[in-house]
Design an enzyme around this catalytic site. Structure first.
Site, mmCIF file in Angstrom:
data_model
loop_
_atom_site.group_PDB
_atom_site.id
_atom_site.type_symbol
_atom_site.label_atom_id
_atom_site.label_comp_id
_atom_site.label_asym_id
_atom_site.label_seq_id
_atom_site.Cartn_x
_atom_site.Cartn_y
_atom_site.Cartn_z
ATOM 1 N N GLN A 243 -12.988 6.535 -5.495
ATOM 2 C CA GLN A 243 -12.494 5.718 -4.374
ATOM 3 C C GLN A 243 -13.867 5.305 -3.579
ATOM 4 O O GLN A 243 -13.661 4.411 -2.595
ATOM 5 C CB GLN A 243 -11.535 6.039 -3.646
ATOM 6 C CG GLN A 243 -10.031 6.131 -4.586
ATOM 7 C CD GLN A 243 -9.076 6.865 -3.612
ATOM 8 O OE1 GLN A 243 -8.498 7.868 -3.947
ATOM 9 N NE2 GLN A 243 -8.803 6.066 -2.630
ATOM 10 N N ARG A 389 -2.081 8.103 0.538
ATOM 11 C CA ARG A 389 -1.811 7.121 1.601
ATOM 12 C C ARG A 389 -1.575 7.498 2.994
ATOM 13 O O ARG A 389 -0.581 7.078 3.486
ATOM 14 C CB ARG A 389 -0.844 6.265 1.007
ATOM 15 C CG ARG A 389 -1.079 5.138 0.094
ATOM 16 C CD ARG A 389 0.080 4.508 -0.707
ATOM 17 N NE ARG A 389 0.379 3.176 -0.590
ATOM 18 C CZ ARG A 389 0.870 2.445 -1.580
ATOM 19 N NH1 ARG A 389 1.312 3.093 -2.499
ATOM 20 N NH2 ARG A 389 0.890 1.047 -1.491
ATOM 21 N N CYS A 390 -2.303 8.155 3.477
ATOM 22 C CA CYS A 390 -1.948 9.075 4.746
ATOM 23 C C CYS A 390 -2.853 8.411 5.931
ATOM 24 O O CYS A 390 -2.188 8.812 6.988
ATOM 25 C CB CYS A 390 -2.511 10.407 4.734
ATOM 26 S SG CYS A 390 -4.023 10.872 4.815
ATOM 27 N N GLU A 763 -1.273 1.521 3.026
ATOM 28 C CA GLU A 763 -0.688 2.590 3.394
ATOM 29 C C GLU A 763 0.619 2.861 4.165
ATOM 30 O O GLU A 763 1.548 3.616 4.236
ATOM 31 C CB GLU A 763 -1.599 3.566 4.075
ATOM 32 C CG GLU A 763 -2.518 3.950 3.067
ATOM 33 C CD GLU A 763 -3.796 4.488 3.941
ATOM 34 O OE1 GLU A 763 -4.406 5.587 3.297
ATOM 35 O OE2 GLU A 763 -4.162 4.167 4.867
#
Lengths: 811, 175, 293
Positions: A243, A389-390, A763
């Site tokens: 990523q 996805r925090c 997210e």
């Protein structure tokens, strides 16, 4: 015209039927924002994606990792002779081999170190111990069984509460000066004294111990790499689903001592990231070292058990919290957190924010006082914490605050929506500075909440709940309202490993009037090849079908910090808008020449500059492009060509928000929770492509169902990981989701500081849904039996235990 | 041992170890990379391909290619995602439906998911009448982490409706 | 490609049942029968099972995939696929609705295309759904050995322990026989953590109700003991009684008392014990309603 780039290692004949008019072009493409089908679909629906495991290079060999069966043990000896004798094995690498290359330990993103291969001892179950290189993957796996390791087992710390006990075994005895299992010094935010005053004056106080348990982002594609060091040229090509390719390249340059310009990272297609593909993993370093040593490309692909048990987990936040109210409004919040980082601190954080953005925990409320403190400990578990996805710990913060609001509503005996409506930041208070130092850009919370309530028929649901209760049935209505801060971030205070969290973009408009925009963002399914083309289209009036989005190759793209934390639209999107405007401004200069007028006499409408007051006289962007590359005479200061680059430094994060309502039915005999409905109203400012936004929301909501109802990485007392396969790490199927589908609504409150008014959104659904669903389960139990709390995941057995008054946090 | 498997109408013959899994035969020997893998325990469905028994009148059905030895597939017709379009390149309605309804994001589960979707349509006596539950149950052996499934259900419905309107686009065999 | 993979092994195909058994005999216990593969191959990939040789019996499907009535029995061939049992009208008519209900929640639709009755029973996973149905229906297993020797045994004898059956190394399960009863109603109740998962607890109930009284009762609970648990004591309480909720609640209490659950990742023992009772009651209640339909 094909808009897919061929790259090294791909077979041209695979594209034989893929060229031609229809390929890569999307019908009904808007010139700018709007619903648009995706350009990248063309290869995926044909099975022509190019993922890491698809890479084939001549002479490529395969790596496999031997992993520790123990959570904490000294390594007495490693005997690799039988493995080396296997006819298909080329090499077996252990820590002492890496030591000679200076690669036995590597730096982490949190300024800690992590063992690449365990040398002195193993510190978590399934930690990396040896790396086998063989001519095929099956043989590599066979050879693992031939390596003999002698361990001396040590007691393991599995419970973060015990990590700082005086008699706890020291996990990081490799660190000079480390005398306990504290991973990171206490970090705090907020004014403690002010907060204490607020609590002293409160009417009602709610207290809870809330666990956000360890879970795993678990993309469908596991992690892996093909490392290809060319011994003649010193060029290291790395094929890796990753990523943050530019940041990784910088790290490898430091770690491997190679010049950064000789390292090229190619991320072709990525089968999902969700934060799992942000860290640098030992397997990567082993593959690179293996390629250097073997003089051949080395492929290492992890299997699913390795992915679940050793790669970056998420959450594991134990929070002691109190929330108070005065005169019916929430006034204060305090949180004391222990966070379990595993055996090495490898959380991805901006340097000045070791607890991430957790201090956004005041949420959507206008509080008078708040204080939070976070202490990070080492345990004998896999490293990680920031993933799934925090938004850098915002999932944990929102989980806490939204659970606490419901808890407080119970203590106050008021409806949880009513308490929220009374306590929300009002729309006239924006931009709003929270008591922990965030400046929220824009919002209208009441509007979103009302819309969600309308869509859900909230009053009807509460009536139905009462009727069902009379019948002995259990139904729960859960509410959550989240505000997040995404799009890290301003260079003045946000960096990772000293690299400012800014993103670059390059835009070239060709003589034909078609364009290429190069990004540092790295899509893992978010649709960048479409949405970023739409941004350029919106700014310049070129069809998105004619704009190629280039990404994934560090040699061909500008520097940037990558895609995670919902930063693509806020940061790279800003960069692309800015660079498009630079091109547009340059186009204006050319148009002035073409139309024989002054630049300031021109006005813009999408696709052309025209003379103010004489709109028939204009030049389209296409004709301007042709002109820009021609031999026409150019004045001093104006260069030929129609391109530009930009690095965007966001002035602030962006603050998307949403109102979520979940309806569940709980079987009182078995504790099984059934998701009946989920209503989600999201506000992410201006939406580039509503279809893509909705898809992101669907996906994130299901991840919330997963966390709330079935996902956990747990351990036994010896520290063995109990959820290292899909038999026990359960992801939701289509049947776990509401049968009629998710009900989505939107409000649009543009971001005042973002070039296109957009906020991040990727997210948000994963942030808002876990507390929403947990609140629904608690709501069902509360109304039926007065039960006020349960920790996720709400397995049937756990719900049943809670209903019978025996709620325990999961292990 | 020599294993010969017909994939997308073409026979691939290779000398392989008996223990070689079908998914690896497809990916490494037939060099068709559209079929992916995602787990170790036959739970995720990422590796699903369609299998057709030439001696049976059942339409081709999904199988988890990671849970079959390549040798077991000899004598059957396997269809992978690469075999879904018609010979002239026209997409199968299921592929078109996934594109129309945004039923894919990262694309990793997509080939397996489309295989299952296509089977659900082919085996149902009245595909446009499939209930939400039938479709969701039908794809419950296929995990997706990106899309949240709603659009996949819509894509399958789109394809069922398209086939009803254009019966010539339906395929009843793996060929 | 690094998924977990099996250890080296040899492979052959069977041409008939007797050929499969002859191969088993010749290979001396180092061989395993390979049917659908959804139990054996995952174990081989995790290297929990390392047979030196696998005998693929899928080619003999014409011989062993059948569901037919013979006299007062339904006989199902060992290679009958789960999807066949799910869709069988004969089973739905003869044993409403127990087969359909159990098959609908067994694994997932893709696995059901290839997984077989024989494979599931021989895997003998204590949490396996079909075993509960077979026990409740008082099915009998037909085993054949070298030279065609056959023996018929009760399911209790068949399931010896977790992942252990009475099938000898040179024998093969070829058929299960289910006695038909008039006035039949059956049901299968399952609680799982997620669709397709093994049961946390499951209960299978089979009743024959004639003239307003229960003539035959079969009750089995899955995932609450070393093998499928046959709740005989509860069956005895039901025989000769008129069906009633109170009666079924008592049967549920007996089930709760008589099962032997372990605590594990799916749930603690006390939960499983309690839910065994709840599901037994529910299964009986629905079985009775079906029988009286």
């Amino acid at each position: 015209m094909a808009t897919v780039e061929t790259g090294p290692g791909r077979h041209p004949e695979w594209y034989a039927h893929a060229t031609g008019d229809k390929f890569g072009k999307v019908t009904d493409a808007p010139v700018g924002f709007g619903h648009m089908k995706r350009k990248e679909d063309a290869r995926f629906i044909r099975g022509l994606g190019d993922y890491t495991d698809d890479v084939r290079l001549p002479g490529m060999v395969h790596g496999a990792i031997l992993r520790s069966p123990y959570a904490h043990a000294k390594i007495i000896s490693i005997d690799t002779s039988a493995a080396l004798a296997h006819p298909k094995v080329a090499a077996v690498v252990i820590a002492k081999d890496l030591e000679t290359l200076g690669l036995a330990w590597m730096p982490t993103i949190s300024y800690d170190t992590q063992a690449v291969l365990a040398g002195d001892k193993v510190r978590f179950h399934l930690q990396e111990v040896a790396f086998v290189i063989a001519t095929d993957a099956y043989a590599a796996q066979d050879a693992l069984q031939l390596i003999d390791v002698d361990y001396d087992v040590l007691p393991a710390i599995v419970n973060c509460r015990k990590a700082l006990d005086p008699d706890a075994p020291l996990i990081r005895d490799d660190k000079v000066g480390q005398t306990d299992n504290l991973a990171s010094p206490l970090w705090e935010a907020g004014d403690k004294e002010q907060c204490d005053r607020v609590f002293a004056e409160a009417d009602v106080v709610a207290k809870r111990t809330i666990l956000d348990p360890r879970s795993h982002p678990c993309p469908m594609e596991t992690c892996g790499m093909v490392a290809d060091m060319n011994p003649a040229t010193g060029q290291l090509n790395i094929y890796n689903a990753n990523q943050a390719p530019h940041a990784h390249r910088t790290v490898y340059a430091q770690v491997a001592g190679l010049p950064e310009q000789n390292i090229r990272i190619l991320c072709n297609d990525i089968g999902g990231g969700f934060g799992n593909k942000v860290p640098v993993y030992p397997g990567y370093v082993c593959a690179i070292a293996g390629s250097i040593v073997a003089g051949a490309p080395v492929k290492w692909m992890e299997d699913r058990s390795e992915n679940l048990a050793s790669t970056g987990f998420a959450r594991d936040y134990l929070m002691y919290s109190e929330m108070c109210s005065k005169n019916g409004k929430i006034t204060g919040l305090r949180v004391d957190t222990i966070t379990d980082h595993g055996a090495f601190d490898s959380t991805a954080q901006a340097t000045k924010f070791p607890a991430g953005f957790f201090h956004i925990v005041t949420g959507s409320y206008d509080l008078d006082g708040a204080h939070c403190q976070v202490k990070a400990v080492y345990t004998n578990k896999a490293p990680g914490g920031v993933a799934y996805r925090c938004s850098f710990r915002i999932t944990e913060a929102v989980y806490l605050v939204e659970r606490m609001v419901d808890a407080l509503a119970m203590e106050m005996n008021v409806d949880p929506v009513e308490l929220r409506m009374k306590s929300f930041i009002r729309s006239d208070q924006f931009p709003y500075e929270t008591v922990t130092g965030w400046v929220y850009d824009s919002g209208d919370y009441h509007k979103a909440m009302k819309l969600a309530m309308e869509m859900a028929d909230y009053e009807g649901l509460r009536k139905e709940q009462q009727e069902k209760l009379a019948n002995g049935e259990m139904m729960g209505i859960g509410v959550a309202f989240f505000t997040e801060g995404v799009g890290a971030g301003p260079r003045r205070h946000m960096d990772i490993l000293g690299l400012a969290m800014n993103d670059g973009a390059e835009l070239r408009v060709h003589p034909s009037g078609k364009a290429v925009v190069s990004l540092s963002a790295q899509t893992q399914g978010q649709g960048h090849e479409t949405t970023f083309a739409q941004i350029v289209a919106e700014e310049l009036g070129i069809s998105p079908n004619e704009i190629m989005v280039r990404h994934g190759d560090t040699d061909k793209t500008p520097y940037g910090l990558g895609t995670y934390g919902s930063r693509s639209t806020p940061v790279s999107g800003g960069a692309v808008a800015v660079v498009s405007r630079k091109v547009r401004d340059k186009a204006r200069q050319f148009a002035a020449l073409m139309l024989e007028t002054r630049a300031e006499d021109l006005a813009w409408e999408k696709g052309r500059w025209y003379v103010k007051g004489d709109p028939e006289r204009g030049s389209t962007i296409e004709s301007i492009a042709e002109y820009a590359y021609s031999t026409s005479n150019l004045p001093e200061g104006l260069e030929g060509g129609l391109d530009a680059n930009a690095v965007y430094d966001p002035p602030n994060l962006t603050y998307p928000f949403g109102a979520y309502i979940a309806v569940v039915d709980v079987d009182p005999g078995t504790g099984k929770v059934h998701m009946r409905r989920f209503i989600a109203v999201d506000d992410c400012g201006v939406r580039i492509n509503p279809m893509v936004v909705e898809g992101q929301i669907h996906g994130g909501l299901v991840e919330g169902i997963g966390q709330a109802l079935m996902e956990i990485i747990s351990f036994d007392e010896q520290g063995n990981c109990l959820n290292a396969s899909f038999m026990d790490y359960l992801l939701p199927t289509a049947l776990e989701c509401p049968a009629g589908g998710f009900e989505l609504g939107e409000t649009v409150t543009p971001c005042p500081h973002h070039p296109i008014g957009a906020k991040g959104v990727g997210e948000s659904p994963c942030v808002g849904s876990p507390p929403c669903i947990t609140n629904a389960v608690v709501d069902a139990m509360y109304h039926a039996k007065g039960i006020k709390h349960i920790d996720m995941p709400c397995f049937p057995a756990r719900v049943w235990a809670a209903m019978n008054g025996n709620a325990e946090p999961p292990q | 041992m020599l294993v010969s498997i017909s994939i997308n109408g073409q026979v691939y013959s290779h000398d392989v170890e008996p223990r070689l899994l079908l998914v690896h035969f497809i990916r490494e020997y037939a060099e068709l990379h559209g079929t992916h893998w995602g787990c170790d325990t036959s739970n995720c469905g990422i590796c699903i391909v369609l299998m057709d028994d030439p001696q049976s009148d059942q339409p081709p059905y999904p199988v988890k290619s990671c849970t079959m030895l390549a040798a077991m597939a000899e004598g059957y017709e396997i269809t992978t995602v690469e075999g879904m379009p018609k010979p002239d390149g026209t997409l199968d309605p299921i592929q078109q439906g996934f594109h129309e309804m945004h039923a894919l994001q990262c694309g990793f589960c997509t080939p397996g998911m489309m295989s299952t979707g296509r089977w659900l349509i082919e085996r149902h006596p009245n595909p446009t009448q499939m209930t939400d539950h039938e479709i969701r149950d039908g794809i419950s052996g296929n995990l997706c982490r990106c899309t949240g499934y709603d659009n996949i259900v819509k894509a399958i419905r789109w394809a069922a409706a398209y086939i009803e309107e254009h019966p010539e686009s339906a395929r009843t065999g793996a060929r | 490609m690094a998924m977990q993979t099996p250890a080296p092994c040899d492979y052959s195909r069977a041409t008939s049942v007797d050929d499969a058994i002859a191969q088993l005999d010749a290979l001396g216990g180092n061989a395993r029968i390979l049917a659908g593969g959804y139990s054996l191959i995952p174990m081989m990939k995790l290297r929990l099972a390392n047979p030196g040789h696998v005998i693929d019996i899928n080619p003999i499907e014409p011989e062993l995939n059948y569901i037919r009535q013979e006299g007062n029995e339904i006989r199902i061939g060992a290679l009958t696929r789960h999807v066949n049992m799910l869709e069988s009208d004969l089973l739905a008519r003869t044993f409403p609705d127990i087969f359909r209900e159990a098959e609908a929640v067994l694994a997932d639709p893709v696995v059901r295309n290839r997984g077989t009755m024989g494979g599931s029973l021989c895997q003998s996973d204590p949490a396996e759904d079909l075993s509960g149905v077979v026990v409740a229906l008082k099915g009998q297993a037909v085993l054949r050995g070298p030279g065609g020797a056959e023996r018929v045994i009760e399911m209790e004898e068949f399931h010896v322990g977790p992942y252990m059956t009475a099938v000898q190394p040179t024998e093969m399960l070829i058929e299960v026989r289910y006695p038909i009863h008039k006035g039949f109603g059956g049901a299968h109740e399952k609680v799982e953590r997620r669709a397709g998962d093994f049961a946390i607890v499951a209960a299978s109930a089979a009743l024959s109700i004639q003239g307003g009284t229960i003539r035959e009762a079969g009750i089995a609970c899955s995932a609450v003991g070393p093998t499928t648990m046959h709740i005989k004591r509860a069956e005895e309480e039901l025989i000769g009684q008129a069906p009633s909720e109170q009666l079924f609640q008592q049967a549920g209490e007996i089930a709760s008392a008589d099962v032997s659950p372990n605590s594990d990742g799916r749930g603690p023992a006390d939960y499983k014990r309690a839910v065994a009772g709840v599901l037994t009651q529910r299964a009986l209640s629905r079985a009775a309603a079906t029988a009286l339909r």
